[in-house]
Design an enzyme around this catalytic site. Sequence first.
Site, PDB file in Angstrom:
ATOM      1  N   HIS A 206      37.965  43.339  32.887  1.00  0.00           N
ATOM      2  CA  HIS A 206      37.801  41.904  32.650  1.00  0.00           C
ATOM      3  C   HIS A 206      39.001  41.309  31.901  1.00  0.00           C
ATOM      4  O   HIS A 206      38.825  40.613  30.898  1.00  0.00           O
ATOM      5  CB  HIS A 206      36.514  41.643  31.850  1.00  0.00           C
ATOM      6  CG  HIS A 206      35.267  41.974  32.591  1.00  0.00           C
ATOM      7  ND1 HIS A 206      34.037  42.146  31.969  1.00  0.00           N
ATOM      8  CD2 HIS A 206      35.031  42.159  33.914  1.00  0.00           C
ATOM      9  CE1 HIS A 206      33.120  42.424  32.874  1.00  0.00           C
ATOM     10  NE2 HIS A 206      33.700  42.447  34.065  1.00  0.00           N
TER      11      HIS A 206
HETATM   12  C1  FAD Z   1      37.198  47.413  39.901  1.00  0.00           C
HETATM   13  C2  FAD Z   1      36.734  46.070  39.397  1.00  0.00           C
HETATM   14  C3  FAD Z   1      35.385  45.787  39.311  1.00  0.00           C
HETATM   15  C4  FAD Z   1      34.952  44.546  38.833  1.00  0.00           C
HETATM   16  N1  FAD Z   1      33.617  44.278  38.795  1.00  0.00           N
HETATM   17  C5  FAD Z   1      33.195  43.073  38.366  1.00  0.00           C
HETATM   18  C6  FAD Z   1      31.813  42.755  38.365  1.00  0.00           C
HETATM   19  O1  FAD Z   1      30.969  43.554  38.765  1.00  0.00           O
HETATM   20  N2  FAD Z   1      31.436  41.535  37.921  1.00  0.00           N
HETATM   21  C7  FAD Z   1      32.339  40.622  37.467  1.00  0.00           C
HETATM   22  O2  FAD Z   1      31.944  39.517  37.056  1.00  0.00           O
HETATM   23  N3  FAD Z   1      33.660  40.906  37.446  1.00  0.00           N
HETATM   24  C8  FAD Z   1      34.096  42.096  37.907  1.00  0.00           C
HETATM   25  N4  FAD Z   1      35.430  42.380  37.900  1.00  0.00           N
HETATM   26  C9  FAD Z   1      36.348  41.357  37.378  1.00  0.00           C
HETATM   27  C10 FAD Z   1      36.638  40.287  38.412  1.00  0.00           C
HETATM   28  O3  FAD Z   1      36.952  40.891  39.654  1.00  0.00           O
HETATM   29  C11 FAD Z   1      37.817  39.440  37.900  1.00  0.00           C
HETATM   30  O4  FAD Z   1      37.482  38.850  36.659  1.00  0.00           O
HETATM   31  C12 FAD Z   1      38.180  38.333  38.873  1.00  0.00           C
HETATM   32  O5  FAD Z   1      38.413  38.828  40.178  1.00  0.00           O
HETATM   33  C13 FAD Z   1      39.407  37.612  38.372  1.00  0.00           C
HETATM   34  O6  FAD Z   1      39.801  36.663  39.325  1.00  0.00           O
HETATM   35  P1  FAD Z   1      41.287  36.173  39.422  1.00  0.00           P
HETATM   36  O7  FAD Z   1      41.303  35.124  40.467  1.00  0.00           O
HETATM   37  O8  FAD Z   1      41.790  35.855  38.068  1.00  0.00           O
HETATM   38  O9  FAD Z   1      42.141  37.436  39.891  1.00  0.00           O
HETATM   39  P2  FAD Z   1      42.000  38.377  41.161  1.00  0.00           P
HETATM   40  O10 FAD Z   1      40.610  38.383  41.686  1.00  0.00           O
HETATM   41  O11 FAD Z   1      42.622  39.669  40.770  1.00  0.00           O
HETATM   42  O12 FAD Z   1      42.878  37.654  42.275  1.00  0.00           O
HETATM   43  C14 FAD Z   1      44.271  37.675  42.241  1.00  0.00           C
HETATM   44  C15 FAD Z   1      44.780  37.760  43.660  1.00  0.00           C
HETATM   45  O13 FAD Z   1      46.180  37.547  43.653  1.00  0.00           O
HETATM   46  C16 FAD Z   1      46.791  38.489  44.491  1.00  0.00           C
HETATM   47  N5  FAD Z   1      48.169  38.668  43.997  1.00  0.00           N
HETATM   48  C17 FAD Z   1      48.571  39.223  42.840  1.00  0.00           C
HETATM   49  N6  FAD Z   1      49.907  39.163  42.730  1.00  0.00           N
HETATM   50  C18 FAD Z   1      50.353  38.536  43.835  1.00  0.00           C
HETATM   51  C19 FAD Z   1      51.646  38.181  44.300  1.00  0.00           C
HETATM   52  N7  FAD Z   1      52.753  38.449  43.590  1.00  0.00           N
HETATM   53  N8  FAD Z   1      51.741  37.552  45.495  1.00  0.00           N
HETATM   54  C20 FAD Z   1      50.635  37.272  46.227  1.00  0.00           C
HETATM   55  N9  FAD Z   1      49.376  37.577  45.844  1.00  0.00           N
HETATM   56  C21 FAD Z   1      49.252  38.216  44.653  1.00  0.00           C
HETATM   57  C22 FAD Z   1      45.943  39.742  44.339  1.00  0.00           C
HETATM   58  O14 FAD Z   1      46.123  40.594  45.451  1.00  0.00           O
HETATM   59  C23 FAD Z   1      44.545  39.129  44.284  1.00  0.00           C
HETATM   60  O15 FAD Z   1      44.026  38.945  45.579  1.00  0.00           O
HETATM   61  C24 FAD Z   1      35.902  43.598  38.396  1.00  0.00           C
HETATM   62  C25 FAD Z   1      37.266  43.881  38.503  1.00  0.00           C
HETATM   63  C26 FAD Z   1      37.675  45.092  39.005  1.00  0.00           C
HETATM   64  C27 FAD Z   1      39.174  45.376  39.117  1.00  0.00           C
END
Ligand code: FAD
Length: 371
Positions: free
Chosen positions: A306
Amino acid sequence: MAKIDDFNSGDNAGTGVYQVTQFHDNKRRGERCSSALGYLIPNLDRPNLTVLTGAKAHKILFEGKRAVGVRFAQNGKLQEVQASKEVVLSGGAFASPHLLQLSGVGRPEDIQQYGIDMVHELPGVGQNLQDHLDFILAYKSKDKDVLGLGAAGTVKMAKEIASYRKDGSGMIASPLAESGSFFKTSEEVDRPDVQTHFVISIVDNHARKLHMGYGYSCHVCVLRPHSRGQVFLQSADPEAAPGIDPKFLSDERDLQTMVRGAQKLRATLNSPAMDKYRHKELFMEGEVSDEEMAEHIRQRADTVYHPVGTCKMGVDDMAVVDPQLRVHGLQNLRVADASIIPNLVSGNTNAPSIMIGEKLSDMLKQSQGAA
Ligand SMILES: Cc1cc2nc3c(=O)[nH]c(=O)nc-3n(C[C@H](O)[C@H](O)[C@H](O)COP(=O)(O)OP(=O)(O)OC[C@H]3O[C@@H](n4cnc5c(N)ncnc54)[C@H](O)[C@@H]3O)c2cc1C
């Protein structure tokens, strides 16, 4: 502990089954619904949407302090897109600050040593990393009605796979961390300071280490940690990973909270109510003092995935984005992902991250005069 039917109804102190992002329709019942499946896939035919897969952003392009596009690599080829209005970063708590740093936005001492020209000095980029420190207690079970490795479960699992394929029901549809609780580790706190996730399987080293047999685990995590880590450049090469130092346990208060939380959780899991399920505890046995528990935590505690806070929203000197998610001091550049969360939420971060995307889309529509 109170039984909770809806953890989002207000007071979350208690125990219950978690609400999760899972499909309930007949087509994909039981499958986890990612934000891509929920938002992008149903809208792929929109004329104002182009999705490029396998593309990695390398650099934000600037004219002075104005973001005008992005350079990215796809299939080994560098390409550029120009922004007619704004650039929005949503790479997550590690990649968004990394991309800013690669583009010359952040602390000069982090950036200039890699030969990258500064575009804008912003001291908060990559700082303020917070994550839920997580510790797991695990047990071998007498009950085989859980996920495990063994002959006894093979026939059962074949049936479960058939059931999942038929209508998305059964154990395979389990989100694994099915239930849990929020509780106070001391009377001195005004609301729960730890959360637990009960998992119907043995989890050891993020399930990298498998155990023969059947069992269950329970995670406990510190909801509002005081420790602060950072994300930093290790190279000017955009394909190289950033450095990530969560600095877990750098603040002693997090260790104390975790010790109290782990002790309370262990007392519950070792209580007579669990006798009919518990076969053998893994990792520790018998009386465990607070000092011994602290040592177990130092050895095995880790992330529950997280991370937030590395492009924090706010109006102070360390804030990276303002309340409209615009990067301070730059034009036409916003960040919308978990990195903008200034202080870690007291619960899981996926739904809040989706909320941030929803909120940004409303703000963009408002600022650009769309309906
Ligand atoms: C293994 C795991 C299990 C989890 N389980 C839960 C759960 O059960 N419940 C819950 O509430 N939360 C869970 N989480 C946390 C949740 O997934 C994150 O809080 C959430 O996805 C964050 O969203 P975000 O948009 O900030 O980032 P992300 O979802 O990480 O999205 C970022 C995106 O940007 C892309 N990206 C990164 N760098 C680049 C680049 N340079 N160029 C192009 N694209 C790029 C990545 O590929 C990704 O698709 C989990 C996380 C993980 C890793």
